[in-house]
Design a protein around this motif. Sequence first.
Motif, short mmCIF file in Angstrom:
data_model
loop_
_atom_site.label_atom_id
_atom_site.label_comp_id
_atom_site.label_asym_id
_atom_site.label_seq_id
_atom_site.Cartn_x
_atom_site.Cartn_y
_atom_site.Cartn_z
N THR A 10 -12.23 1.94 -4.58
CA THR A 10 -11.27 0.95 -5.09
C THR A 10 -10.75 0.10 -3.93
OG1 THR A 10 -9.46 2.49 -4.76
CG2 THR A 10 -10.51 2.49 -6.90
N ARG A 52 -8.39 -0.85 1.59
CA ARG A 52 -7.31 -1.42 2.39
C ARG A 52 -6.69 -0.35 3.28
NH1 ARG A 52 -2.37 -4.75 -0.28
NH2 ARG A 52 -3.97 -6.04 -1.22
N LEU A 53 -6.57 0.86 2.73
CA LEU A 53 -6.05 1.96 3.55
C LEU A 53 -7.01 2.24 4.70
CD1 LEU A 53 -4.05 4.34 3.92
CD2 LEU A 53 -5.57 5.69 2.53
N LEU A 83 2.01 6.75 -6.77
CA LEU A 83 0.93 7.59 -7.29
C LEU A 83 1.49 8.92 -7.78
CD1 LEU A 83 -2.23 7.59 -5.06
CD2 LEU A 83 -2.03 7.09 -7.45
N ILE A 103 -7.41 7.19 -11.73
CA ILE A 103 -8.36 8.03 -11.00
C ILE A 103 -7.74 9.41 -10.77
CG2 ILE A 103 -9.50 8.31 -8.79
CD1 ILE A 103 -9.99 5.33 -8.81
N VAL A 148 -13.79 6.72 -6.70
CA VAL A 148 -13.09 7.25 -5.54
C VAL A 148 -11.93 6.32 -5.23
CG1 VAL A 148 -13.27 7.90 -3.14
CG2 VAL A 148 -15.16 8.28 -4.66
N GLY A 149 -10.75 6.88 -5.23
CA GLY A 149 -9.55 6.08 -4.98
C GLY A 149 -8.77 6.62 -3.82
N LEU A 150 -7.52 6.16 -3.77
CA LEU A 150 -6.64 6.56 -2.67
C LEU A 150 -6.52 8.08 -2.57
CD1 LEU A 150 -3.65 4.12 -2.90
CD2 LEU A 150 -5.16 4.46 -0.99
N LYS A 151 -6.46 8.72 -3.74
CA LYS A 151 -6.18 10.16 -3.74
C LYS A 151 -7.30 10.92 -3.03
CE LYS A 151 -5.21 13.81 -7.05
NZ LYS A 151 -6.54 14.43 -7.18
N LEU A 153 0.83 -1.21 0.00
CA LEU A 153 0.00 0.00 0.00
C LEU A 153 0.87 1.26 0.00
CD1 LEU A 153 -2.89 1.03 0.22
CD2 LEU A 153 -2.64 1.00 2.68
N MET A 164 -7.76 -0.71 -3.04
CA MET A 164 -6.63 -0.18 -2.28
C MET A 164 -7.09 0.86 -1.27
SD MET A 164 -3.69 -1.40 -2.62
CE MET A 164 -3.53 -2.99 -3.38
N ALA A 165 -8.10 1.66 -1.66
CA ALA A 165 -8.61 2.67 -0.73
C ALA A 165 -9.24 1.99 0.47
CB ALA A 165 -9.63 3.55 -1.44
N GLU A 221 -5.10 1.51 -11.71
CA GLU A 221 -6.43 2.07 -11.48
C GLU A 221 -6.34 3.37 -10.69
OE1 GLU A 221 -8.71 -0.38 -8.92
OE2 GLU A 221 -10.63 0.39 -9.61
N GLU A 222 -5.52 3.33 -9.62
CA GLU A 222 -5.41 4.52 -8.78
C GLU A 222 -4.80 5.67 -9.56
OE1 GLU A 222 -6.53 4.96 -5.86
OE2 GLU A 222 -7.06 2.93 -5.27
#
Lengths: 304, 236
Positions: B132, B137-138, A59, A101, B103-106, A52, B134-135, A97-98
Amino acid sequence: MPPKSILKKTTVVANQPPPATDDRPVNKKHLEVALHHANIIEQRKTAEREVLDSIITLLDFPESPDADPRRPSSSDALRFSQAVAPFQPADYDSLIEERNIAAKCGYALCPRPKRKAPSAARKQFVDTSHGVQIVDKKSLEVWCSDDCARRALYVKVQLNEEPAWLRQGSHGDKIELMVENSEEHHKALPLRLKEPADSKKPADREEEDVAAAWAAHDDALADLAIERGEKPGRLSKANKDLIQDKIRERVAATPPEPPSLPKDTIFQSHMAIEGHIPRSSKSKDENDDDDDGNDAQDWDKHMG
Amino acid sequence: MADDRESYSPNLIRMWRAFRTCKEMCKDRGYEMLEEDYQITLAEFAAKCGREDGDVDRSRMNFSCVPSEEMLRKYTAPPTAKNPDPQPEIGKIWVEFNGDENVGLKQLRDYMQHLVQGSYYNGVMVTTKPMTGMALRLLRGASGIKEGPMGGVEVFVEQELLVNITKHELVPTHVLLSKEEKEQLLKRYRLKETQLPRIQVTDPVAKYYGLRRGQVVKIIRHSETAGRYASYRWAI
């Protein structure tokens, strides 16, 4: 002998809580099993967190807006391939994917925004070698160019399917990048900058890279020194004199001779046991024993 | 009412329902809330958050709530010798409606930053589509992370909030117990908390009430023989 009651003994006072079970000795085997499983879960958590964190750093990659995905700087390339090493292909997909986005090209070494589909429709027509195809709009807007797609997928196919916490030893083999300046990455470090503490800023990007690469090199050396058990500030055990940059040829000046024994040992050679001649067979005039005697006296003298 | 609805776009009606559920959720958790606030009519909502083109301006739907006295008391641990003046483990909440396609990590990290800057205790994020992986998971490890707010972030999808599930006839009343009440319960029945039945924190009702691990919830059901029947569940 009175008959034994088959009923439960009811001497325990009902209001009294059951005796505390904590003072029972811990079953060592059970404890070990529990610890073993707990450690496995902990390992898995750290591995997942590592992935992560890598995704979060990737990113915002690369840091400079004019980086070239075809010729990435060696420090960027190194960081990228190290960050990606513990990934599974699915993790790499979520990285893409991230990045999408965040409106960036899916390839982490490319600073450009992702491509825009020609229209806002959900399905798009695409001309390919075998006619027109209808594809999802999303799949068109992943990369900035086909070139980046190829480079990114070149990395993906090298990733290990096995999750990082199950891998044995280190993170498997090194990830190879598809770059055009590969000789720069495989070559030894570039020449060290003359004056790293120069007052003016490094003139261009390359100098920064060189400095960064050397800094990484120094860090690695320091780590190695700690691994060898050295303390910082002490003299290094790694002797630099062992490796010389000049190669000296050994030139034979005289014609080769067959080996021969020294003259005085010839007559004793039959007594030798694996090259050693036992003392009893040595000639009496050799004064080894006398030497020992003297030594003892010397030692006495020092004490007195 | 029926012909009234036809003058609004379906999207606006959807958002109105999600908004109302959100308000009701905050009220049921114990935040201070006026009656006209959570019983907002569609016309009022359209006037407040609608745009000229009939769609919703999601940024105008965001709101924050302050916990009521009763809620503060409920979330405060009983004083002990070590900690004679315990602070309530709850605070201001910020509810945000995110209109982004994905909606992602950012976005999640931006949101967390916003919560920390506004010194909110926790936050609720309502998204149009699921986040997502990963989000999420965060988020799972976020409640203890330094960058996030103290109480963590809860995420709902608009779809889940169209209907207030606690108003369904098959959903019994859930009442959160305070730490003190939990102690009394365990003492009364001479139990350890591990001996209670469980409820997952991912359970829809548990999510609605924002249950945390270790809390005990009292579930009151109707019973034909006894009138009312209470059971207790331990959130895990």
